[in-house]
Design a protein around this motif. Structure first.
Motif, PDB file in Angstrom:
ATOM      1  N   ALA A  23      12.731 -65.546 -12.468  1.00  0.00           N
ATOM      2  CA  ALA A  23      11.557 -65.662 -11.611  1.00  0.00           C
ATOM      3  C   ALA A  23      10.324 -65.899 -12.465  1.00  0.00           C
ATOM      4  O   ALA A  23      10.296 -65.594 -13.654  1.00  0.00           O
ATOM      5  CB  ALA A  23      11.389 -64.402 -10.775  1.00  0.00           C
ATOM      6  N   SER A  24       9.308 -66.457 -11.840  1.00  0.00           N
ATOM      7  CA  SER A  24       8.059 -66.728 -12.566  1.00  0.00           C
ATOM      8  C   SER A  24       6.884 -66.428 -11.654  1.00  0.00           C
ATOM      9  O   SER A  24       6.981 -66.522 -10.431  1.00  0.00           O
ATOM     10  CB  SER A  24       8.012 -68.188 -13.017  1.00  0.00           C
ATOM     11  N   GLY A  25       5.774 -66.085 -12.285  1.00  0.00           N
ATOM     12  CA  GLY A  25       4.560 -65.874 -11.524  1.00  0.00           C
ATOM     13  C   GLY A  25       4.573 -64.584 -10.717  1.00  0.00           C
ATOM     14  O   GLY A  25       5.458 -63.744 -10.823  1.00  0.00           O
ATOM     15  N   ARG A  26       3.557 -64.446  -9.898  1.00  0.00           N
ATOM     16  CA  ARG A  26       3.386 -63.265  -9.068  1.00  0.00           C
ATOM     17  C   ARG A  26       3.925 -63.508  -7.653  1.00  0.00           C
ATOM     18  O   ARG A  26       4.143 -64.654  -7.242  1.00  0.00           O
ATOM     19  CB  ARG A  26       1.901 -62.896  -8.974  1.00  0.00           C
TER      20      ARG A  26
ATOM     21  N   GLN B 113      -2.462 -53.822 -14.677  1.00  0.00           N
ATOM     22  CA  GLN B 113      -1.766 -52.543 -14.839  1.00  0.00           C
ATOM     23  C   GLN B 113      -0.271 -52.796 -15.028  1.00  0.00           C
ATOM     24  O   GLN B 113       0.315 -53.731 -14.464  1.00  0.00           O
ATOM     25  CB  GLN B 113      -1.985 -51.644 -13.616  1.00  0.00           C
ATOM     26  N   ALA B 114       0.365 -51.911 -15.802  1.00  0.00           N
ATOM     27  CA  ALA B 114       1.787 -52.090 -16.131  1.00  0.00           C
ATOM     28  C   ALA B 114       2.671 -52.137 -14.902  1.00  0.00           C
ATOM     29  O   ALA B 114       3.698 -52.814 -14.876  1.00  0.00           O
ATOM     30  CB  ALA B 114       2.239 -50.969 -17.072  1.00  0.00           C
ATOM     31  N   ASN B 115       2.278 -51.412 -13.856  1.00  0.00           N
ATOM     32  CA  ASN B 115       3.128 -51.366 -12.669  1.00  0.00           C
ATOM     33  C   ASN B 115       2.788 -52.454 -11.656  1.00  0.00           C
ATOM     34  O   ASN B 115       3.316 -52.454 -10.551  1.00  0.00           O
ATOM     35  CB  ASN B 115       3.032 -49.991 -11.996  1.00  0.00           C
ATOM     36  N   ASN B 116       1.897 -53.381 -12.030  1.00  0.00           N
ATOM     37  CA  ASN B 116       1.511 -54.429 -11.089  1.00  0.00           C
ATOM     38  C   ASN B 116       1.596 -55.815 -11.705  1.00  0.00           C
ATOM     39  O   ASN B 116       0.861 -56.723 -11.325  1.00  0.00           O
ATOM     40  CB  ASN B 116       0.076 -54.182 -10.584  1.00  0.00           C
ATOM     41  N   VAL B 117       2.519 -55.997 -12.638  1.00  0.00           N
ATOM     42  CA  VAL B 117       2.590 -57.281 -13.334  1.00  0.00           C
ATOM     43  C   VAL B 117       3.034 -58.404 -12.414  1.00  0.00           C
ATOM     44  O   VAL B 117       2.774 -59.576 -12.697  1.00  0.00           O
ATOM     45  CB  VAL B 117       3.542 -57.181 -14.544  1.00  0.00           C
ATOM     46  N   THR B 118       3.696 -58.083 -11.304  1.00  0.00           N
ATOM     47  CA  THR B 118       4.098 -59.130 -10.355  1.00  0.00           C
ATOM     48  C   THR B 118       3.394 -58.977  -9.019  1.00  0.00           C
ATOM     49  O   THR B 118       3.742 -59.643  -8.050  1.00  0.00           O
ATOM     50  CB  THR B 118       5.620 -59.107 -10.130  1.00  0.00           C
ATOM     51  N   ALA B 119       2.405 -58.074  -8.952  1.00  0.00           N
ATOM     52  CA  ALA B 119       1.704 -57.855  -7.693  1.00  0.00           C
ATOM     53  C   ALA B 119       0.931 -59.105  -7.283  1.00  0.00           C
ATOM     54  O   ALA B 119       0.404 -59.829  -8.133  1.00  0.00           O
ATOM     55  CB  ALA B 119       0.757 -56.670  -7.823  1.00  0.00           C
ATOM     56  N   PRO B 120       0.827 -59.373  -5.980  1.00  0.00           N
ATOM     57  CA  PRO B 120       0.102 -60.559  -5.515  1.00  0.00           C
ATOM     58  C   PRO B 120      -1.407 -60.379  -5.646  1.00  0.00           C
ATOM     59  O   PRO B 120      -1.917 -59.265  -5.783  1.00  0.00           O
ATOM     60  CB  PRO B 120       0.513 -60.668  -4.047  1.00  0.00           C
ATOM     61  N   THR B 121      -2.107 -61.472  -5.619  1.00  0.00           N
ATOM     62  CA  THR B 121      -3.567 -61.414  -5.713  1.00  0.00           C
ATOM     63  C   THR B 121      -4.196 -60.972  -4.394  1.00  0.00           C
ATOM     64  O   THR B 121      -5.393 -60.673  -4.351  1.00  0.00           O
ATOM     65  CB  THR B 121      -4.119 -62.796  -6.101  1.00  0.00           C
ATOM     66  N   THR B 122      -3.416 -60.953  -3.330  1.00  0.00           N
ATOM     67  CA  THR B 122      -3.830 -60.352  -2.062  1.00  0.00           C
ATOM     68  C   THR B 122      -2.723 -59.409  -1.606  1.00  0.00           C
ATOM     69  O   THR B 122      -1.572 -59.842  -1.432  1.00  0.00           O
ATOM     70  CB  THR B 122      -4.082 -61.407  -0.965  1.00  0.00           C
ATOM     71  N   VAL B 123      -3.062 -58.149  -1.457  1.00  0.00           N
ATOM     72  CA  VAL B 123      -2.084 -57.171  -0.986  1.00  0.00           C
ATOM     73  C   VAL B 123      -2.526 -56.665   0.389  1.00  0.00           C
ATOM     74  O   VAL B 123      -3.701 -56.782   0.765  1.00  0.00           O
ATOM     75  CB  VAL B 123      -1.938 -55.993  -1.962  1.00  0.00           C
ATOM     76  N   CYS B 124      -1.576 -56.106   1.105  1.00  0.00           N
ATOM     77  CA  CYS B 124      -1.859 -55.578   2.440  1.00  0.00           C
ATOM     78  C   CYS B 124      -1.783 -54.056   2.395  1.00  0.00           C
ATOM     79  O   CYS B 124      -0.738 -53.496   2.054  1.00  0.00           O
ATOM     80  CB  CYS B 124      -0.876 -56.132   3.453  1.00  0.00           C
ATOM     81  N   GLN B 125      -2.889 -53.429   2.694  1.00  0.00           N
ATOM     82  CA  GLN B 125      -2.950 -51.970   2.700  1.00  0.00           C
ATOM     83  C   GLN B 125      -2.634 -51.465   4.106  1.00  0.00           C
ATOM     84  O   GLN B 125      -3.239 -51.905   5.083  1.00  0.00           O
ATOM     85  CB  GLN B 125      -4.338 -51.493   2.279  1.00  0.00           C
ATOM     86  N   ILE B 126      -1.694 -50.543   4.179  1.00  0.00           N
ATOM     87  CA  ILE B 126      -1.289 -50.047   5.488  1.00  0.00           C
ATOM     88  C   ILE B 126      -0.924 -48.578   5.392  1.00  0.00           C
ATOM     89  O   ILE B 126      -0.275 -48.137   4.441  1.00  0.00           O
ATOM     90  CB  ILE B 126      -0.105 -50.870   6.050  1.00  0.00           C
ATOM     91  N   ASP B 127      -1.388 -47.831   6.372  1.00  0.00           N
ATOM     92  CA  ASP B 127      -1.084 -46.398   6.485  1.00  0.00           C
ATOM     93  C   ASP B 127       0.109 -46.275   7.433  1.00  0.00           C
ATOM     94  O   ASP B 127      -0.045 -46.187   8.652  1.00  0.00           O
ATOM     95  CB  ASP B 127      -2.313 -45.660   7.037  1.00  0.00           C
ATOM     96  N   GLY B 128       1.316 -46.279   6.862  1.00  0.00           N
ATOM     97  CA  GLY B 128       2.523 -46.296   7.683  1.00  0.00           C
ATOM     98  C   GLY B 128       2.657 -45.079   8.560  1.00  0.00           C
ATOM     99  O   GLY B 128       3.111 -45.169   9.715  1.00  0.00           O
TER     100      GLY B 128
ATOM    101  N   GLY C  53     -10.044 -46.020  -9.427  1.00  0.00           N
ATOM    102  CA  GLY C  53     -10.080 -47.470  -9.319  1.00  0.00           C
ATOM    103  C   GLY C  53      -8.773 -48.150  -9.627  1.00  0.00           C
ATOM    104  O   GLY C  53      -8.710 -49.391  -9.664  1.00  0.00           O
ATOM    105  N   ALA C  54      -7.701 -47.387  -9.837  1.00  0.00           N
ATOM    106  CA  ALA C  54      -6.406 -47.980 -10.144  1.00  0.00           C
ATOM    107  C   ALA C  54      -5.679 -48.332  -8.844  1.00  0.00           C
ATOM    108  O   ALA C  54      -5.757 -47.610  -7.851  1.00  0.00           O
ATOM    109  CB  ALA C  54      -5.567 -47.020 -10.976  1.00  0.00           C
ATOM    110  N   LEU C  55      -4.978 -49.458  -8.860  1.00  0.00           N
ATOM    111  CA  LEU C  55      -4.213 -49.905  -7.706  1.00  0.00           C
ATOM    112  C   LEU C  55      -2.826 -49.264  -7.752  1.00  0.00           C
ATOM    113  O   LEU C  55      -2.165 -49.294  -8.785  1.00  0.00           O
ATOM    114  CB  LEU C  55      -4.085 -51.428  -7.724  1.00  0.00           C
ATOM    115  N   SER C  56      -2.421 -48.686  -6.650  1.00  0.00           N
ATOM    116  CA  SER C  56      -1.084 -48.109  -6.614  1.00  0.00           C
ATOM    117  C   SER C  56      -0.044 -49.205  -6.790  1.00  0.00           C
ATOM    118  O   SER C  56      -0.313 -50.393  -6.542  1.00  0.00           O
ATOM    119  CB  SER C  56      -0.855 -47.375  -5.288  1.00  0.00           C
ATOM    120  N   ALA C  57       1.129 -48.812  -7.242  1.00  0.00           N
ATOM    121  CA  ALA C  57       2.189 -49.789  -7.502  1.00  0.00           C
ATOM    122  C   ALA C  57       2.441 -50.639  -6.263  1.00  0.00           C
ATOM    123  O   ALA C  57       2.448 -50.144  -5.141  1.00  0.00           O
ATOM    124  CB  ALA C  57       3.460 -49.065  -7.926  1.00  0.00           C
ATOM    125  N   PHE C  58       2.652 -51.935  -6.464  1.00  0.00           N
ATOM    126  CA  PHE C  58       2.824 -52.892  -5.375  1.00  0.00           C
ATOM    127  C   PHE C  58       3.912 -52.430  -4.416  1.00  0.00           C
ATOM    128  O   PHE C  58       5.068 -52.263  -4.792  1.00  0.00           O
ATOM    129  CB  PHE C  58       3.156 -54.262  -5.959  1.00  0.00           C
TER     130      PHE C  58
END
Length: 1017
Positions: free
Chosen positions: A317-320, A345-360, A293-298
């Protein structure tokens, strides 16, 4: 290009050889037609199944071209030579000479395949051979015994080679592969051996072929058409003339067209229990959620734009981050809204509240490029008087490749700068040459002047959602509407002239001349031009909010087409004369002497120079390029002394003088002894050299990328990116640190000395009866003063430790991590200059079994060739690194490694009107370790916990059936990879995705079918 000898391997190799002996056993007791040998004629069955072929007349036999010797006449067999005929390739279902050479058992290690073109090869669009694993620049490729022009681009930006795609398949008679050093005959580059492509001397009649093939999954479609017409018989009419043309096309294949796991970034289906517990790979789909259930780093490179507010000076900078246009959602990929726990999570402190998942991998990447080749040849040969012959040959060939890549980045480094080693964008759109520069930002105001924009001379930036608050918008991502495109078009023009005969009754002469020109056009599209990016950001002319509204003209301005024209040339003239000096008990004592002069040149300007400033270039495109020319004059001699009928001695030597200031003398001696008719013992000793290539001696900086494992980064360095980031907990590290590559920038050196080599071979050939031949040859090659880059690990370690960088190295930091702007950046590039330092050793054993038997209505031929590498190693500063059976030499081979065993076994059963051929292809497995990456030998050092320590061996079976309708028409059907075996998974090799392109070859396409027809009259 920039990966334990096991009982299983030994048993398999023994089984193959033993099986061949058992199948050949019936022939021991009876006689049959002449059997093929390593340097002998085509087996009758193979000739029959392939249709009508030419046979040599009695007069032709006295004019045998012996690869590796300047004496024309009967082959002494002193040096080990493998001869591959076009009929042999057809029996195996191989439809290009290039593919046939790649399939050689002695081709190993850093060979350059066509598939690597679509994976970022420096020498895009080309293919090359690497005998003995000694790289592409230590194998000499000849056409009819004459040199060929180099491919204008260099392998890894430094190694010159001849492109195998330029070979005119339709007029090739055979390929001789000299598995021995041959500098005494041909000069530089022949350290590991020689591949001599020999064309048809004459052709009478008309012959045409058409064929097409495709995999059972509907990929890798390919077509071939050839037509050859000739008239005149040299023996009866004194002349022959023929013309020939060919067309070949192979469609590119995308990763998404392959079966799992090769079609996705999701590696959860790759599992291992080698640690005692079942471990499976990660889900590397960008911004994915793992099994816990952990989100990979942004991940920012998803072809979407994300922005984050910062003060006007872009220092705080401020915010996400957020999608630049939240209302439009993900322009590429699938939107996902992380939970509060995931965002914490420590690696997602600036991650957006909506991310785009893509299989490059699935969406963008290609396995092989589109490939198209066509060309034509014309030859005229005539006898002159009673004892002379002349020929004139013209060839033209065009080879084109193209492939698409991933979306173009708008934030990154422009690698390997010529005047400016690194560039990354900063907040005020000016070059920031110092490490740690700030993140690219959209300004508050835009104006036509593009500088000093304010409320008076400009307008609020419509691309900046924070402009009204007086804040800049830090922007990351890649162009949603543009993918990179790469194409090459190589045109080769070649002319050759030859005149041979006898003067003064007993002096034979042979004069040859050739001229070859290669014109290569390299074209790229979709790459962001830095200055133009800064311009459209400053004046607001590019719509970042809704990229679909940009005109094509605007897109073309941001990523203009880049066309680079490169050329290479070679002109050569050579004269050899020979004479019988005396008659010895075993035959004539013959002496040959000769001289040669050739001119070679390469003009390959940089495709991405920064001569006009640090911003006048593209992101990510390499700056490599070179220009140079030299003239080489040579003198050589050879003497062949049949001391007894059972003993022949041979000695040769060559002196080469280069206009660039180098010179070298290369001697060679050899002997062949037959104590009884059934046993032949042979051996050679030689010294050779390799001249520094144009790319090594006079090139612009080149950068090759090597994947950096987080386990090689000290925990003390990782800790600054958060308490949860360590070697043991890589998931707690930002994506900035996981799975990135270090650019290794190489600087040429005009002071390099030639590489020197010594080699010896020893072999036994056993002919129990005239139809069966067994050969075993040992080779041992040692190269000293090998040209290399210094080991950069001390420089990397010093940077991580915050210590002074060792002399001779320059470490350049990357742009800062957007999520950790105050942390020390990772390494972008390590620069160093080429040096003569290494000692390279390659030794091994070649096995060959050839047999033929006539069962009455059925003729059977069997040909087995296998090579076993005992050692391939490099000694650096007295420390030996061994590579055989591992991923090493990792940097040189793109992690494709060195296979201990490689071989093939062809069996043909000819029933008269129908011939069936099967070929078993075998490549051994290897350990996931590489000593040049800091591992111990075969210690599993590169493997992740979800990998087994060793990549499995790979066996495929090909089948071909030829139907002879009548004397003029036959058709054939072949199945490649009959049992549909996919290559074993390798998550470390980076020359291809999840498999080893050199080991797997075209097996990645699974079962393939091909059908064709030939007509002749």
């Amino acid at each position: 290009m920039r990966k334990f000898y096991s009982v299983r391997d030994n048993l398999l190799a023994s089984t193959i050889i033993g099986s061949a002996l058992l199948l050949a056993a019936p022939a021991f007791a009876q006689t049959a037609p002449t059997a093929p040998v390593a340097n002998g004629p085509t087996p009758p069955a193979a000739a029959s199944q392939a249709g009508a072929t030419e046979t040599a007349s009695a007069e032709d036999l006295d004019e045998i071209v012996v690869t590796g010797s300047i004496i024309r006449g009967t082959d002494t067999g002193i040096s080990p030579v493998t001869t591959v005929t076009t009929e042999n390739l057809e029996a195996r279902g191989i439809n290009t000479v290039q593919a046939g050479i790649q399939a050689l058992s002695s081709n190993n290690g850093p060979a350059l395949t066509n598939s690597f073109t679509a994976n970022g090869a420096f020498a895009a669009g080309a293919s090359s051979v690497s005998l003995r694993g000694l790289s592409t620049n230590s194998t000499l490729v000849l056409f009819d015994g004459l040199r060929a022009a180099y491919y204008p681009l260099s392998d890894d930006g430094s190694r010159n080679f001849v492109d195998l795609n330029t070979i005119p398949d339709d007029i090739v008679e055979r390929i001789d592969v000299l598995r021995d050093g041959a500098s005494s005959s041909y000069g530089a580059d022949a350290i590991a051996g020689v591949v001599n492509v020999i064309t048809k001397r004459q052709f009478v009649g008309v012959s045409a072929r058409a064929e097409a093939g495709i995999s059972q999954d509907g990929v890798n479609a390919n077509q071939r058409v050839t037509l050859t017409a000739g008239t005149g018989d040299l023996d009866d009419q004194g002349y022959n003339a023929y013309i020939s043309g060919f067309y070949y096309r192979s469609a590119g294949t995308f990763q998404r067209d392959l079966p799992a796991p090769f079609n996705s970034d999701n590696l959860t289906g790759i599992c291992s229990e080698r640690t005692g517990a079942r471990e499976c790979g990660p889900n590397n789909i960008a911004n994915s959620v793992d099994a816990n259930g952990a989100l990979s780093a942004f991940a920012i490179g998803t072809a979407n734009f994300y922005v984050r507010p910062a003060n006007a000076e872009n220092t705080v900078a401020s915010g996400r981050y957020q999608l630049l246009n939240p209302g439009a959602g993900c322009l590429n990929g699938t939107a996902y809204n992380p939970t509060a726990a995931q965002l914490a999570q420590a690696n997602n402190v600036t991650a957006p509240t909506t991310v785009c998942q893509i299989d490059g991998t699935q969406q963008y990447d290609m396995v092989t490029p589109n490939l198209e080749r066509f060309g034509g040849s014309a030859r005229f040969t005539a006898t002159i008087g009673d004892n002379s012959e002349a020929y004139l040959l013209f060839n033209f060939a065009q080879s084109s490749t193209d492939y698409t890549g991933r979306p173009a980045t708008i934030r990154g480094n422009a690698p390997a700068g010529i005047l400016f080693p690194q560039f990354s964008t900063s907040q005020n759109q000016t070059p920031a040459l110092a490490p740690g520069s700030a993140v690219l930002a959209l300004p508050v105001f835009v104006c036509a002047a593009r500088v000093n924009c304010n409320a008076t001379n400009g307008t609020l930036n419509p691309n900046n959602p924070f402009a009204a608050q007086g804040q800049v918008a830090r922007i990351v991502g890649a162009l949603p509407d543009t993918v990179t495109e790469n194409s090459t078009r190589s045109r080769v023009y070649r002319a050759a002239f030859g005149l041979k005969g006898t003067i003064f009754d007993d002096v034979d002469y042979d004069f040859n001349a050739t001229a070859m020109h290669t014109d290569l056009r390299l074209k790229t599209n979709g790459y962001v031009y830095i200055q133009n990016l800064l311009n459209v950001i400053a004046d607001g002319s590019y719509n970042f909010v809704n990229p679909s509204l940009n005109s094509q003209a605007t897109r073309d301005y941001l990523s203009p087409e880049n066309v680079t024209d490169t050329t290479s040339d070679l002109y050569q003239a050579q004269l050899t004369v020979q004479k019988s000096l005396a008659t010895l008990p075993g035959g004539d004592l013959r002496l040959a002497v000769g001289g040669s002069i050739f001119y070679e040149a390469v003009d390959a300007p940089s495709a991405n120079d920064d001569y006009n400033g640090p911003t006048q270039r593209y992101f990510t495109l390499n700056a490599f390029g070179t220009k140079g020319n030299r003239t080489v004059t040579s003198g050589f001699a050879e003497i062949n002394a049949p001391i007894l009928e059972s003993l022949t001695l041979n000695a040769s030597g060559r002196y080469d003088n280069y206009s660039s200031g180098q010179s070298n003398f290369s001697p060679k001696i050899g002997a062949i002894f037959s104590p009884i008719d059934q046993v032949t013992i042979r051996g050679t000793y030689s010294r050779g050299f390799r001249i520094p290539s144009f790319g090594e001696a006079n090139a612009l900086p080149t950068t090759g990328y090597v994947t950096q494992s987080i386990t090689s980064i000290p925990n003390a360095f990782l800790a600054q990116y958060g308490a949860g980031c360590s070697q043991a907990t890589p998931n707690g590290c930002p994506a900035y640190l996981t799975g990135y590559s270090i650019g290794q920038t190489t600087l040429a050196s005009p002071d390099l000395e030639p590489e020197k080599s010594r080699s010896f071979t020893g072999g036994v050939k056993f002919d129990p009866i005239r139809n069966v031949s067994l050969t075993v040859d040992y080779y041992n090659i040692k190269k000293t003063g090998a040209i290399t880059t210094p080991d950069n690990s001390p420089a990397i370690a010093a940077y991580y430790a915050g210590a002074d960088i060792p002399a001779g190295f320059e470490v350049i930091a990357d742009a800062v991590d957007t999520n950790n702007p105050n942390a020390r950046p990772r390494i972008a590039f390590v620069r160093s200059q080429l040096i003569n330092a290494d000692t390279i050793k390659s030794s091994g054993i070649d096995f060959g079994i050839n047999g033929a038997y006539d069962f009455g209505p059925v003729k059977w031929t069997s040909n087995l060739a296998a090579s076993y590498i005992l050692e391939l190693s490099t000694t650096i500063d007295g420390v030996k690194q061994r590579y055989e059976g591992t991923l090493g030499n990792f940097n040189l081979t793109a992690g494709s490694g060195t296979f201990e065993w490689k071989g093939n076994w062809l069996n043909t059963f000819d029933f008269g009107d129908v011939a069936l051929s099967t070929t078993v292809n075998y490549t051994s497995g290897y350990d996931l370790s590489a000593q040049d990456q800091g591992d111990d030998y075969k210690d599993c050092g590169r493997a992740e916990v979800y990998n087994d320590c060793k990549v499995k061996s790979y066996v495929t079976v090909d089948a071909n059936v030829n139907f002879k309708v009548n004397d003029r028409f036959n058709f054939y059907v072949n199945v490649q990879n009959l049992f549909n075996r996919l290559p074993p998974v390798d998550t470390v090799t980076y020359g291809a995705y999840l498999y080893n392109a050199v080991q797997g070859g075209e097996g990645i396409f699974g079962r393939q079918f091909r059908a064709g027809a030939k007509v002749s009259f």
